[in-house]
Design an enzyme around this catalytic site. Structure first.
Site, PDB file in Angstrom:
ATOM      1  N   GLY A  39       0.828  -1.207   0.000  1.00 50.86           N
ATOM      2  CA  GLY A  39       0.000   0.000   0.000  1.00 50.86           C
ATOM      3  C   GLY A  39       0.858   1.251   0.000  1.00 50.86           C
ATOM      4  O   GLY A  39       0.715   2.136  -0.855  1.00 50.86           O
ATOM      5  N   GLU A 137      -2.881  -6.995   1.222  1.00 49.61           N
ATOM      6  CA  GLU A 137      -2.095  -7.173   2.454  1.00 49.61           C
ATOM      7  C   GLU A 137      -2.847  -6.674   3.690  1.00 49.61           C
ATOM      8  O   GLU A 137      -2.244  -6.462   4.736  1.00 49.61           O
ATOM      9  CB  GLU A 137      -0.738  -6.460   2.346  1.00 49.61           C
ATOM     10  CG  GLU A 137       0.253  -7.236   1.501  1.00 49.61           C
ATOM     11  CD  GLU A 137       1.669  -6.666   1.551  1.00 49.61           C
ATOM     12  OE1 GLU A 137       2.596  -7.440   1.275  1.00 49.61           O
ATOM     13  OE2 GLU A 137       1.840  -5.471   1.840  1.00 49.61           O
ATOM     14  N   ASP A 233      17.363  -4.302  -8.190  1.00 46.88           N
ATOM     15  CA  ASP A 233      16.451  -4.878  -7.198  1.00 46.88           C
ATOM     16  C   ASP A 233      15.016  -4.746  -7.744  1.00 46.88           C
ATOM     17  O   ASP A 233      14.550  -3.625  -7.941  1.00 46.88           O
ATOM     18  CB  ASP A 233      16.621  -4.091  -5.882  1.00 46.88           C
ATOM     19  CG  ASP A 233      15.719  -4.565  -4.760  1.00 46.88           C
ATOM     20  OD1 ASP A 233      15.000  -5.578  -4.950  1.00 46.88           O
ATOM     21  OD2 ASP A 233      15.720  -3.924  -3.695  1.00 46.88           O
ATOM     22  N   ASP A 239       4.584  -2.628  -7.546  1.00 48.04           N
ATOM     23  CA  ASP A 239       3.970  -1.478  -6.854  1.00 48.04           C
ATOM     24  C   ASP A 239       4.158  -0.200  -7.661  1.00 48.04           C
ATOM     25  O   ASP A 239       3.243   0.629  -7.749  1.00 48.04           O
ATOM     26  CB  ASP A 239       4.584  -1.317  -5.456  1.00 48.04           C
ATOM     27  CG  ASP A 239       4.272  -2.509  -4.580  1.00 48.04           C
ATOM     28  OD1 ASP A 239       3.200  -3.124  -4.770  1.00 48.04           O
ATOM     29  OD2 ASP A 239       5.098  -2.845  -3.710  1.00 48.04           O
ATOM     30  N   ASN A 263       4.854   0.878 -17.365  1.00 46.29           N
ATOM     31  CA  ASN A 263       6.040   0.060 -17.686  1.00 46.29           C
ATOM     32  C   ASN A 263       7.311   0.896 -17.572  1.00 46.29           C
ATOM     33  O   ASN A 263       8.321   0.421 -17.038  1.00 46.29           O
ATOM     34  CB  ASN A 263       5.963  -0.445 -19.139  1.00 46.29           C
ATOM     35  CG  ASN A 263       5.118  -1.702 -19.288  1.00 46.29           C
ATOM     36  OD1 ASN A 263       4.910  -2.441 -18.331  1.00 46.29           O
ATOM     37  ND2 ASN A 263       4.644  -1.942 -20.496  1.00 46.29           N
ATOM     38  N   SER A 269      12.245   1.884 -11.645  1.00 48.86           N
ATOM     39  CA  SER A 269      12.267   1.518 -10.218  1.00 48.86           C
ATOM     40  C   SER A 269      13.211   0.340  -9.945  1.00 48.86           C
ATOM     41  O   SER A 269      13.771   0.246  -8.860  1.00 48.86           O
ATOM     42  CB  SER A 269      10.862   1.187  -9.721  1.00 48.86           C
ATOM     43  OG  SER A 269      10.501  -0.124 -10.091  1.00 48.86           O
ATOM     44  N   LYS A 272      17.266   0.704  -8.878  1.00 47.52           N
ATOM     45  CA  LYS A 272      17.838   1.096  -7.577  1.00 47.52           C
ATOM     46  C   LYS A 272      17.385   0.135  -6.478  1.00 47.52           C
ATOM     47  O   LYS A 272      16.355  -0.531  -6.605  1.00 47.52           O
ATOM     48  CB  LYS A 272      17.410   2.528  -7.235  1.00 47.52           C
ATOM     49  CG  LYS A 272      17.956   3.542  -8.229  1.00 47.52           C
ATOM     50  CD  LYS A 272      18.282   4.869  -7.550  1.00 47.52           C
ATOM     51  CE  LYS A 272      18.952   5.787  -8.552  1.00 47.52           C
ATOM     52  NZ  LYS A 272      18.103   6.899  -8.951  1.00 47.52           N
TER      53      LYS A 272
HETATM   54  P1  ATP Z   1       7.390  -7.531  -7.935  1.00 52.60           P
HETATM   55  O1  ATP Z   1       6.699  -8.563  -7.085  1.00 52.60           O
HETATM   56  O2  ATP Z   1       8.809  -7.890  -8.323  1.00 52.60           O
HETATM   57  O3  ATP Z   1       7.286  -6.158  -7.408  1.00 52.60           O
HETATM   58  P2  ATP Z   1       5.346  -8.285  -9.764  1.00 52.60           P
HETATM   59  O4  ATP Z   1       5.634  -9.758  -9.762  1.00 52.60           O
HETATM   60  O5  ATP Z   1       4.145  -7.805  -9.066  1.00 52.60           O
HETATM   61  O6  ATP Z   1       6.616  -7.471  -9.333  1.00 52.60           O
HETATM   62  P3  ATP Z   1       6.107  -7.996 -12.536  1.00 52.60           P
HETATM   63  O7  ATP Z   1       5.242  -8.404 -13.649  1.00 52.60           O
HETATM   64  O8  ATP Z   1       7.320  -8.825 -12.248  1.00 52.60           O
HETATM   65  O9  ATP Z   1       5.170  -7.793 -11.271  1.00 52.60           O
HETATM   66  O10 ATP Z   1       6.641  -6.505 -12.772  1.00 52.60           O
HETATM   67  C1  ATP Z   1       5.765  -5.403 -12.795  1.00 52.60           C
HETATM   68  C2  ATP Z   1       6.198  -4.440 -13.881  1.00 52.60           C
HETATM   69  O11 ATP Z   1       7.527  -3.975 -13.590  1.00 52.60           O
HETATM   70  C3  ATP Z   1       6.270  -5.046 -15.281  1.00 52.60           C
HETATM   71  O12 ATP Z   1       5.008  -4.984 -15.918  1.00 52.60           O
HETATM   72  C4  ATP Z   1       7.317  -4.155 -15.940  1.00 52.60           C
HETATM   73  O13 ATP Z   1       6.727  -2.957 -16.389  1.00 52.60           O
HETATM   74  C5  ATP Z   1       8.269  -3.810 -14.772  1.00 52.60           C
HETATM   75  N1  ATP Z   1       9.432  -4.702 -14.684  1.00 52.60           N
HETATM   76  C6  ATP Z   1       9.590  -5.750 -13.864  1.00 52.60           C
HETATM   77  N2  ATP Z   1      10.785  -6.343 -14.042  1.00 52.60           N
HETATM   78  C7  ATP Z   1      11.429  -5.615 -14.986  1.00 52.60           C
HETATM   79  C8  ATP Z   1      12.712  -5.705 -15.627  1.00 52.60           C
HETATM   80  N3  ATP Z   1      13.586  -6.675 -15.303  1.00 52.60           N
HETATM   81  N4  ATP Z   1      13.006  -4.796 -16.578  1.00 52.60           N
HETATM   82  C9  ATP Z   1      12.135  -3.814 -16.930  1.00 52.60           C
HETATM   83  N5  ATP Z   1      10.904  -3.684 -16.369  1.00 52.60           N
HETATM   84  C10 ATP Z   1      10.555  -4.559 -15.404  1.00 52.60           C
HETATM   85  O1  RIB Z   2       5.745  -5.420  -3.199  1.00 51.43           O
HETATM   86  C1  RIB Z   2       6.871  -5.257  -2.383  1.00 51.43           C
HETATM   87  C2  RIB Z   2       6.461  -5.195  -0.952  1.00 51.43           C
HETATM   88  O2  RIB Z   2       5.896  -6.428  -0.593  1.00 51.43           O
HETATM   89  C3  RIB Z   2       7.613  -4.973  -0.013  1.00 51.43           C
HETATM   90  O3  RIB Z   2       7.881  -3.608   0.232  1.00 51.43           O
HETATM   91  C4  RIB Z   2       7.175  -5.710   1.249  1.00 51.43           C
HETATM   92  O4  RIB Z   2       6.856  -4.873   2.317  1.00 51.43           O
HETATM   93  C5  RIB Z   2       5.977  -6.567   0.824  1.00 51.43           C
HETATM   94  O5  RIB Z   2       4.811  -6.092   1.339  1.00 51.43           O
END
Ligand code: ATP
Ligand code: RIB
Length: 294
Positions: A39, A137, A233, A239, A263, A269, A272
């Site tokens: 959130g 959550e 990372d 999020d 995207n 994001s 970093k």
């Molecule tokens: P996470 O749990 O890692 O926060 P998620 O599993 O909810 O992410 P993902 O589909 O992995 O969702 O990623 C969300 C968005 O982040 C993707 O739609 C894309 O825009 C961006 N993204 C994620 N990984 C990458 C990457 N390696 N390079 C560029 N963009 C990325």
């Molecule tokens: O989506 C990432 C988040 O999931 C982390 O910041 C952690 O707090 C978990 O809730």
């Protein structure tokens, strides 16, 4: 204005060369505490872009709670809807980070004290919102109650169904958008991704990691490609996508453009460390969008 009803956690991040196997102990390289929680992350992502964001949440009456509220204030998120529990500690997430990959255990703590009654108290704020942004959550009865209030007040809702466990298919009738990742999509609908997308045109948007995101527009599948980048990372990529997508929709972007914007924001994001560390300002996202067109 966007209202985020969701979790706030302190992320306890261990960076390690090796994930331990069952029963094994390994030496890690670095331990850091950074603000997180789906959130709060989504609220910060929207606010960094310039969005007007109100957060409805609950933290513990402890050091983490204080720091987490302060972090939202520093990021220009309105915290008048954030309450404090005296009995329960702030939520935390135990995050193991290795080689760009992560493993997370969330202990919800005070996030599970966000009750339907807390949402009733925020009805006036919800009424003024152009969009309500939810994740999973916080307790499911609170999610249901928020959906009912939004329906009553005619406020659009975006639900990011993470973690996917508590999702109920009936939620779909209340939602303007649902944004699972590929794994969550399969888990939620028990269908292959294309069939699920075709069941919910322009409503279900599935994120595809580095490949971007996709949806079905009623006639054809629209795949919106991701942006190539150097990953440090990925925690918080989803999020950032959701916060940026919410921002773009409220700004009046058409659906494909909103997904593209999200995207671009999410690709920045992941460059970093920390869930919120790389969340961009709107100007940074615009630069990425332009550079991609070259
Ligand atoms: P996470 O749990 O890692 O926060 P998620 O599993 O909810 O992410 P993902 O589909 O992995 O969702 O990623 C969300 C968005 O982040 C993707 O739609 C894309 O825009 C961006 N993204 C994620 N990984 C990458 C990457 N390696 N390079 C560029 N963009 C990325
Ligand atoms: O989506 C990432 C988040 O999931 C982390 O910041 C952690 O707090 C978990 O809730």
């Amino acid at each position: 204005m966007i209202t985020v009803v969701g979790s706030i956690n302190m992320d306890l991040v261990v960076q390690t060369d090796l994930f331990p196997k069952q029963g094994e102990t390994v030496l890690g390289q670095l331990f850091t505490t950074v603000p997180g929680g789906k959130g709060a992350n989504q609220a910060v992502a929207t606010a960094r872009l310039g969005g007007n964001v109100h957060m409805v949440a609950n933290v513990g009456n402890d050091g983490f709670g204080e720091e987490l509220i302060e972090n939202l204030i520093v990021n220009s998120v309105d915290v008048s809807g954030v309450t404090e529990s005296t009995e329960v500690a702030s939520g935390i997430a135990n995050i193991l980070l290795s080689d760009g990959d992560n493993r997370i255990i969330v202990v919800p703590g005070a996030n599970y004290e966000l009750t339907p009654a807390c949402i009733d108290e925020m009805k006036e704020t919800i009424k003024k919102s152009r969009l309500v942004l939810l994740q999973l959550e916080i307790p499911i009865p609170t999610i249901k109650h928020t959906l009912e209030i939004c329906a009553e007040l005619n406020v659009p809702v975006l639900l990011n169904p993470a973690p996917a466990g508590g999702f109920q298919k009936e939620f779909m009738t209340y939602l303007t958008y649902l944004t699972p990742n590929e794994t969550e999509c399969e888990q939620l609908f028990g269908l292959d991704m294309e069939a699920a997308l075709e069941s919910y045109p322009n409503q279900l948007i599935v994120t595809l990691g580095s490949a971007g995101a996709r949806y079905f527009d009623g006639k054809k599948h629209i795949i919106v490609e991701g942006f190539k980048t150097e990953v440090v990372d990925t925690t918080g990529a989803g999020d950032t996508f959701n916060g940026a997508f919410a921002y773009a929709i409220v700004e009046g972007f058409e659906l494909t453009e909103a997904v593209k914007f999200a995207n671009a924001a999410a690709s920045l994001s992941v460059e970093k460390f920390g869930a919120q560390g790389g969340m961009p300002a709107r100007a940074d996202v615009e630069l990425r969008l332009v550079s991609e067109r070259r």
